[in-house]
Design an enzyme around this catalytic site. Structure first.
Site, mmCIF file in Angstrom:
data_model
loop_
_atom_site.group_PDB
_atom_site.id
_atom_site.type_symbol
_atom_site.label_atom_id
_atom_site.label_comp_id
_atom_site.label_asym_id
_atom_site.label_seq_id
_atom_site.Cartn_x
_atom_site.Cartn_y
_atom_site.Cartn_z
ATOM 1 N N ASP A 70 -5.607 -4.817 -3.026
ATOM 2 C CA ASP A 70 -5.202 -4.248 -1.756
ATOM 3 C C ASP A 70 -3.699 -4.413 -1.687
ATOM 4 O OD1 ASP A 70 -5.656 -2.840 0.547
ATOM 5 O OD2 ASP A 70 -5.936 -4.614 1.783
ATOM 6 N N THR A 71 -3.047 -3.386 -1.186
ATOM 7 C CA THR A 71 -1.589 -3.394 -1.130
ATOM 8 C C THR A 71 -1.128 -3.058 0.264
ATOM 9 O OG1 THR A 71 -1.326 -2.736 -3.435
ATOM 10 C CG2 THR A 71 0.489 -2.191 -1.979
HETATM 11 P P1 ITT Z 1 -8.474 1.895 -2.300
HETATM 12 O O1 ITT Z 1 -8.664 1.032 -1.075
HETATM 13 O O2 ITT Z 1 -9.589 2.868 -2.540
HETATM 14 O O3 ITT Z 1 -8.215 1.073 -3.527
HETATM 15 P P2 ITT Z 1 -6.052 2.895 -0.945
HETATM 16 O O4 ITT Z 1 -5.401 4.238 -1.085
HETATM 17 O O5 ITT Z 1 -6.618 2.537 0.395
HETATM 18 O O6 ITT Z 1 -7.138 2.783 -2.128
HETATM 19 P P3 ITT Z 1 -4.587 0.361 -0.869
HETATM 20 O O7 ITT Z 1 -5.630 -0.114 0.074
HETATM 21 O O8 ITT Z 1 -4.263 -0.509 -2.028
HETATM 22 O O9 ITT Z 1 -4.953 1.844 -1.392
HETATM 23 O O10 ITT Z 1 -3.218 0.585 -0.168
HETATM 24 C C1 ITT Z 1 -3.130 0.887 1.200
HETATM 25 C C2 ITT Z 1 -2.072 1.918 1.425
HETATM 26 O O11 ITT Z 1 -0.791 1.364 1.056
HETATM 27 C C3 ITT Z 1 -2.212 3.197 0.571
HETATM 28 O O12 ITT Z 1 -3.074 4.120 1.186
HETATM 29 C C4 ITT Z 1 -0.779 3.679 0.540
HETATM 30 O O13 ITT Z 1 -0.445 4.335 1.733
HETATM 31 C C5 ITT Z 1 0.011 2.367 0.479
HETATM 32 N N1 ITT Z 1 0.300 2.018 -0.926
HETATM 33 C C6 ITT Z 1 -0.437 1.222 -1.745
HETATM 34 N N2 ITT Z 1 0.130 1.141 -2.956
HETATM 35 C C7 ITT Z 1 1.255 1.911 -2.904
HETATM 36 C C8 ITT Z 1 2.256 2.248 -3.832
HETATM 37 O O14 ITT Z 1 2.240 1.786 -5.070
HETATM 38 N N3 ITT Z 1 3.239 3.061 -3.444
HETATM 39 C C9 ITT Z 1 3.274 3.541 -2.197
HETATM 40 N N4 ITT Z 1 2.367 3.299 -1.269
HETATM 41 C C10 ITT Z 1 1.361 2.483 -1.601
#
Ligand code: ITT
Length: 198
Positions: A70-71
Site C-alpha cells: 500500500d502506498t
Molecule cells: P491496489 O490497491 O489494487 O494495489 P491502488 O491503485 O489502490 O492498487 P495503492 O493502494 O498502492 O494502489 O496506492 C494508492 C494510491 O496512491 C494510488 O491509487 C495512486 O493514486 C497513488 N500511488 C501509489 N503509488 C504511486 C506511484 O508510484 N506514483 C504515483 N502515485 C501513486
C-alpha cells in the site's frame, strides 16, 4: 528453486513495475493468474494495516505465499494527507486527475511543498509475516508535468531531480521510487531466506 509469489494488486502499472524490479529471481503471479476477481478490502487506517489486510486475505483464501503493498503520498503542509486515502482523495471515483487537482488546490500559494511517497509491503512466506518500507522525498510541483507513470506522478518532483516522476519515465522511476526501495528490501530478504532454507 525458484519461488512463486502472488502480488495482491489490481493495479497493472504496479504489477509491471514490481516485476521489472524483481527480475527473474521470483516467478510473480497476479490475482488474475490465481483466478481472484474479488475486490480485496482495504479498510485499515494505516498503509501497513492495509498491506497486511490484503496479504492475509489472499493467503487465507488461496493458501499461497504472497505479498501486498500500500502506498500513500504524504504531504507535510497537509499534515500527511492524502496518505492512506491517496486513491480516493477526491472521492470514490479514484480519478487521478481529480486527486491531483485537489492537491494542487490545497497547496495553492503555499511555498512549503515537501512531500514523500511511502510504500509498505507485507509478505506472507511459509506462514510467517514480514514488513518492508520504502520512502522517497520530494516536492509537489505547481502544475502537472509529464505523461508516464500513474497516480500522482505528474506532480511529484523527487529530491535531486528537476523532472517529475511522470517526466522521468518508468525506467528511472523504477530505480529510485518508494516502491523500488521497498521491493529491493523484499528482494534482498528473499535472497537470504531462500539460501537459508535450501
Ligand atoms: P491496489 O490497491 O489494487 O494495489 P491502488 O491503485 O489502490 O492498487 P495503492 O493502494 O498502492 O494502489 O496506492 C494508492 C494510491 O496512491 C494510488 O491509487 C495512486 O493514486 C497513488 N500511488 C501509489 N503509488 C504511486 C506511484 O508510484 N506514483 C504515483 N502515485 C501513486
Amino acid at each position: 528453486m525458484k519461488r512463486t509469489l502472488v502480488f495482491a494488486t489490481n493495479n497493472l502499472h504496479k504489477l509491471e513495475e514490481v516485476s521489472q524490479i524483481l527480475g527473474d529471481q521470483i516467478e510473480l503471479r497476479s490475482l488474475k493468474d490465481i483466478g481472484c476477481e474479488e475486490d480485496i478490502p482495504e479498510t485499515a487506517d494505516t498503509l501497513e494495516g492495509n498491506a497486511l489486510q490484503k496479504a492475509h486475505y489472499i493467503h487465507s483464501r488461496y493458501g499461497t505465499d504472497c505479498f501486498a503493498d500500500d502506498t500513500g503520498l504524504e504531504i507535510e503542509a497537509l499534515n500527511g494527507d492524502p496518505g492512506v486515502y491517496s486513491a480516493r482523495y477526491a472521492g470514490k471515483g479514484r480519478d487521478p486527475q481529480d486527486n491531483m487537482n485537489k492537491v494542487l488546490r490545497k497547496l495553492e500559494g503555499k511555498t512549503r511543498r515537501n512531500a514523500r511517497f511511502r510504500t509498505a509491503i507485507s509478505l506472507i512466506l511459509d506462514g510467517k509475516e514480514y514488513l518492508f518500507e520504502g520512502i522517497i522525498q520530494g516536492v509537489i510541483t505547481t502544475e502537472k508535468r509529464g505523461e508516464a507513470g500513474f497516480g500522482y506522478d505528474p506532480i511529484f518532483l523527487p529530491d535531486g531531480y528537476d523532472q517529475t516522476f511522470a517526466e522521468l519515465g518508468n525506467e528511472i522511476k523504477n530505480h529510485i521510487s518508494h516502491r523500488a526501495l521497498a521491493v529491493q528490501k523484499l528482494c534482498d530478504f528473499l535472497k537470504t531466506y531462500t539460501k537459508q532454507v535450501e
